[in-house]
Design an enzyme around this catalytic site. Structure first.
Site, mmCIF file in Angstrom:
data_model
loop_
_atom_site.group_PDB
_atom_site.id
_atom_site.type_symbol
_atom_site.label_atom_id
_atom_site.label_comp_id
_atom_site.label_asym_id
_atom_site.label_seq_id
_atom_site.Cartn_x
_atom_site.Cartn_y
_atom_site.Cartn_z
ATOM 1 N N LEU A 66 0.801 -1.235 0.000
ATOM 2 C CA LEU A 66 0.000 0.000 0.000
ATOM 3 C C LEU A 66 0.829 1.279 0.000
ATOM 4 C CD1 LEU A 66 -3.083 -0.840 2.267
ATOM 5 C CD2 LEU A 66 -2.955 -0.794 -0.225
ATOM 6 N N ASN A 97 7.010 -3.498 2.537
ATOM 7 C CA ASN A 97 7.888 -2.713 1.652
ATOM 8 C C ASN A 97 7.536 -1.227 1.665
ATOM 9 O OD1 ASN A 97 5.435 -3.478 0.465
ATOM 10 N ND2 ASN A 97 6.209 -3.253 -1.606
ATOM 11 N N ASP A 307 -1.388 -9.898 -5.586
ATOM 12 C CA ASP A 307 -0.041 -9.316 -5.503
ATOM 13 C C ASP A 307 -0.082 -7.826 -5.882
ATOM 14 O OD1 ASP A 307 2.621 -9.507 -4.773
ATOM 15 O OD2 ASP A 307 3.307 -9.945 -6.799
#
Length: 417
Positions: A66, A97, A307
């Protein structure tokens, strides 16, 4: 008291005594209180009526990026969870990430705080190594206590076999789950697409399937040695399927997912050098796409993920080899999957991740907490820019045929439709 009445919905839930029945469902304060052929509309109730309405247990996406904190221009947690809700997902696993990377309990608590009051539940994945750099283990136990449901470095493979071994041993003390993205970086080299006839024809550097397979084989050897449990995300080659099938037959605690785009698209789309199709792992050939579908059908592949990885235009609209890997996928996931798989398989694979990640899965019965996804399995259309709800627009599915559509969800006592 908030009352929601869902009118004439066909229940799709193999574990429910109402499976395949078209009924009314009454929800009061988040609990299903009545399921019957026809329920009178209570005063002040919110009524849900949609064309060819179907309802299933809530879908769970095992891999969503996000951006927040650090990349809010790509996507924020609040807006991303609204996108997930409108796309039919009642829960997502959030990848670490971000900047800073989610590698300590303070970061886990931060993203959980940002996700409060949303219809879609957020479950953080903690980074396996500090800053996702692959050298030292992150604060795994602390993150587990703060609410992390698994540990992995998003799209980064642990090159050091000893770190992988120690992680597998360490998390067993608290029944932790290690997520192992697999890629041998020395074999990948400067490759950017699947190595084969298409990469040669286009003059693009190829990544051999061996880069993924060698790492899966190594990590399975380590798992056999240490015990514990591993989840392999977004597997993408025929040999990977064979290795995982063999590991499961041996009784190893191993699960895996495949990304929607690997089931729907193949490397032929690369001919226009469009960087929307630059994805990790790369899109493979048609024979591999068909093998991945077969592996979903025979349950070698446990679950399917979008994904979802939003990227800003500065990092995506570039020459093919310069662009970042990744596509958004929440909005297109259900419709794209229905073009290649039967409905009951799609629903099973969009909810199977809950068991893998240790989350409860409710059957649609009276006196259970309502965690529901609303959709129609019929109707065909083309996925266009108008269908994109995310802040980022990097979708590999633009122009693709889709079937059916998600209407929304009911979860956490909230209706999004």
């Amino acid at each position: 008291m908030t009352t929601v009445l869902i009118k004439q919905a066909t229940i799709q839930d193999q574990n429910s005594s109402f499976h395949n029945q078209t009924v009314d469902i009454k929800i009061e304060n988040g609990i299903i209180t009545e399921i019957a052929k026809n329920i009178a509309i209570p005063e002040g109730a919110t009524v849900v009526e949609k064309e060819n309405l179907h309802v299933s247990p809530g879908w769970f996406d095992t891999s969503v990026s996000l951006g927040e904190p650090g990349y809010e221009d790509r996507e924020t947690i609040a807006h991303g969870l609204q996108v997930a809700a409108k796309s039919g997902f009642t829960a997502i696993a959030l990848q670490p990430n971000t900047t800073p990377v989610i590698d300590n309990q303070a970061q886990v608590k931060f993203v959980l705080e940002r996700a409060k009051e949303q219809a879609t539940s957020l479950f953080p994945i903690g980074a396996l190594t500090k800053n996702s750099e692959g050298h030292d283990l992150a604060e795994l136990f602390d993150m587990k206590n703060a609410g992390a449901i698994a540990f992995g470095d998003y799209n980064k493979a642990i090159q050091d076999a000893n770190i992988q071994k120690i992680a597998l041993q360490y998390v067993q003390d608290f029944d932790g789950l290690v997520i192992s993205y697999c890629q041998d970086n020395s074999l990948k080299g400067k490759g950017i697409v699947n190595e084969g006839i298409t990469s040669t024809r286009l003059g693009l550097k190829g990544i051999p399937t061996l880069a993924e397979e060698l790492h899966i084989a190594r990590n399975l050897f380590l798992l056999e040695y240490t015990g514990g449990k591993v989840h392999f995300p977004t597997i993408s080659t025929q040999k990977s399927i064979a290795l995982l099938k063999e590991a499961k037959a041996k009784g190893l605690q191993v699960t895996c997912s495949v990304a929607v785009h690997h089931l729907v698209l193949n490397e032929e789309v690369l001919t226009g050098f469009d960087s929307r199709y630059k994805i990790a792992p790369p899109l493979r050939d048609e024979a591999t796409r068909k093998a991945l579908i077969a592996a979903v059908l025979d349950n070698t592949i446990d679950c399917i993920t979008s994904d979802h990885n939003p990227l800003d235009i500065e990092h995506k609209k570039l020459e093919f080899d310069m662009a970042k890997d990744g596509t958004i996928g929440l909005e297109s996931a259900f419709g794209a999957l229905l073009t290649v798989l039967p409905l009951e398989v799609v629903l099973e694979k969009l909810t199977a991740g809950k068991k893998i990640f240790g989350l409860p899965k409710q059957a649609i019965e009276i006196n259970t907490t309502a965690e529901l996804t609303f959709f129609t399995p019929t109707g065909e259309s083309t996925f266009t820019k108008e269908n994109i709800l995310s802040k980022s627009k990097n979708s590999a599915f633009l122009g693709q045929k889709v079937k059916g559509k998600a209407y929304g969800i009911y979860n956490n006592g909230k209706l999004v439709i």
